[in-house]
Design a protein around this motif. Structure first.
Motif, PDB file in Angstrom:
ATOM      1  N   ARG A   1       0.830  -1.231   0.165  1.00 43.02           N
ATOM      2  CA  ARG A   1      -0.097   0.174  -0.121  1.00 43.02           C
ATOM      3  C   ARG A   1       0.795   1.280   0.150  1.00 43.02           C
TER       4      ARG A   1
ATOM      5  N   ILE B   1     -10.033  -9.142 -11.178  1.00 47.09           N
ATOM      6  CA  ILE B   1      -9.225  -8.446 -10.505  1.00 47.09           C
ATOM      7  C   ILE B   1      -9.805  -7.783  -9.258  1.00 47.09           C
ATOM      8  N   ASP B   2     -11.226  -7.311  -9.577  1.00 47.49           N
ATOM      9  CA  ASP B   2     -12.055  -6.794  -8.638  1.00 47.49           C
ATOM     10  C   ASP B   2     -12.004  -7.828  -7.315  1.00 47.49           C
TER      11      ASP B   2
ATOM     12  N   ASN C   1      -8.619  -7.396  -5.561  1.00 45.97           N
ATOM     13  CA  ASN C   1      -8.563  -6.083  -4.795  1.00 45.97           C
ATOM     14  C   ASN C   1      -9.228  -5.898  -3.448  1.00 45.97           C
TER      15      ASN C   1
ATOM     16  N   GLN D   1      -7.923  -3.341  -1.482  1.00 46.69           N
ATOM     17  CA  GLN D   1      -7.870  -2.346  -2.340  1.00 46.69           C
ATOM     18  C   GLN D   1      -6.350  -1.777  -2.610  1.00 46.69           C
TER      19      GLN D   1
ATOM     20  N   ILE E   1      -4.509  -2.444  -5.239  1.00 44.12           N
ATOM     21  CA  ILE E   1      -4.371  -2.532  -6.624  1.00 44.12           C
ATOM     22  C   ILE E   1      -4.707  -1.066  -7.287  1.00 44.12           C
ATOM     23  N   THR E   2      -3.761  -0.440  -8.083  1.00 43.38           N
ATOM     24  CA  THR E   2      -3.851   0.822  -8.362  1.00 43.38           C
ATOM     25  C   THR E   2      -4.641   0.871  -9.489  1.00 43.38           C
ATOM     26  N   ASP E   3      -4.250  -0.102 -10.433  1.00 43.98           N
ATOM     27  CA  ASP E   3      -4.927   0.068 -11.837  1.00 43.98           C
ATOM     28  C   ASP E   3      -4.642  -1.220 -12.507  1.00 43.98           C
ATOM     29  N   TYR E   4      -5.362  -1.656 -13.608  1.00 37.23           N
ATOM     30  CA  TYR E   4      -5.017  -2.731 -14.334  1.00 37.23           C
ATOM     31  C   TYR E   4      -5.375  -2.693 -15.733  1.00 37.23           C
TER      32      TYR E   4
END
Length: 209
Positions: free
Chosen positions: A46, A73-74, A77, A82, A84-87
């Motif tokens: 994080r 991916i959700d 996360n 939570q 994960i910044t982006d994918y």
């Protein structure tokens, strides 16, 4: 001291999630299975950009919906707080020749542009040669095999064990014990974890996780 990376790029299936017949394993209700060590290793990240990049050609083949692919991916996360910044997901056909399907680096470049990431200081974690090649083509500074990152060894002390192996009987016994421990490491870890000069051997104290 643990190295600080500008960002983490993770593969999905076989790295973060369990596979079944080379596809993401799902229960009848669509629930995925995190691989051992994933939660414990992602939670401490994080504050550092964490990305997931994955090929999901089953969408183009009509075997998987886009919503389900994103849901993989959700679910991760939610499980890892939570972090994960982006994918990015390549949902194109394997023969489409798109620049985003790994080993092509399109997904990495897109994320790096969006989040202003210095790729030379980033790390990629994956379980296939496609992942490794993608990291190389993208110019990511470090690639780690998923098994090494999540399961092989962890540093439990920054103290180093020093001895002069050829000067005393005690030194020779210590050398034998150290090499006995050292021989259990996979070849890649042995190469990284050892340091030596003419008369001095140095081993980090390690333990299996």
């Amino acid at each position: 001291m643990e190295k600080h990376y500008s960002a983490y790029f993770f593969d999905l299936g076989g790295t973060l999630l369990a596979l079944e017949q080379d596809e993401i394993a799902c229960s009848e209700t669509g629930k995925v299975t995190l691989l051992p060590g994933v939660k414990d290793h992602l939670l401490p990240l994080r504050g550092t950009p964490v990305f997931v990049i994955t090929n999901q050609a089953a969408v183009a083949l009509g075997q998987l919906s886009e919503a389900t692919a994103r849901g993989f991916i959700d679910q991760i996360n939610v499980a890892v707080g939570q972090v994960i910044t982006d994918y990015r997901i390549c949902m194109h056909h394997p023969l489409a020749g798109c620049p985003c399907r790994k080993p092509q680096p399109g997904m990495v470049f897109d994320l790096a542009r969006t989040h202003t990431i210095n790729l030379a200081q980033a790390v990629s974690i994956g379980d296939t040669t496609n992942d490794e090649q993608c990291a190389q083509l993208a110019g990511i500074g470090t690639f780690l095999w998923a098994h090494d990152f999540f399961h092989s060894v962890r540093l439990i002390s920054q103290h180093m064990l020093f001895f002069h192996p050829h000067h005393t009987n005690e030194g020779r016994q210590s050398e034998q014990k150290a090499f006995s421990l050292f021989s259990f490491l996979p070849h890649r870890r042995r190469k990284r974890e050892s340091a030596s000069n003419q008369n001095l051997l140095c081993f980090k104290i390690i333990a299996w996780t």
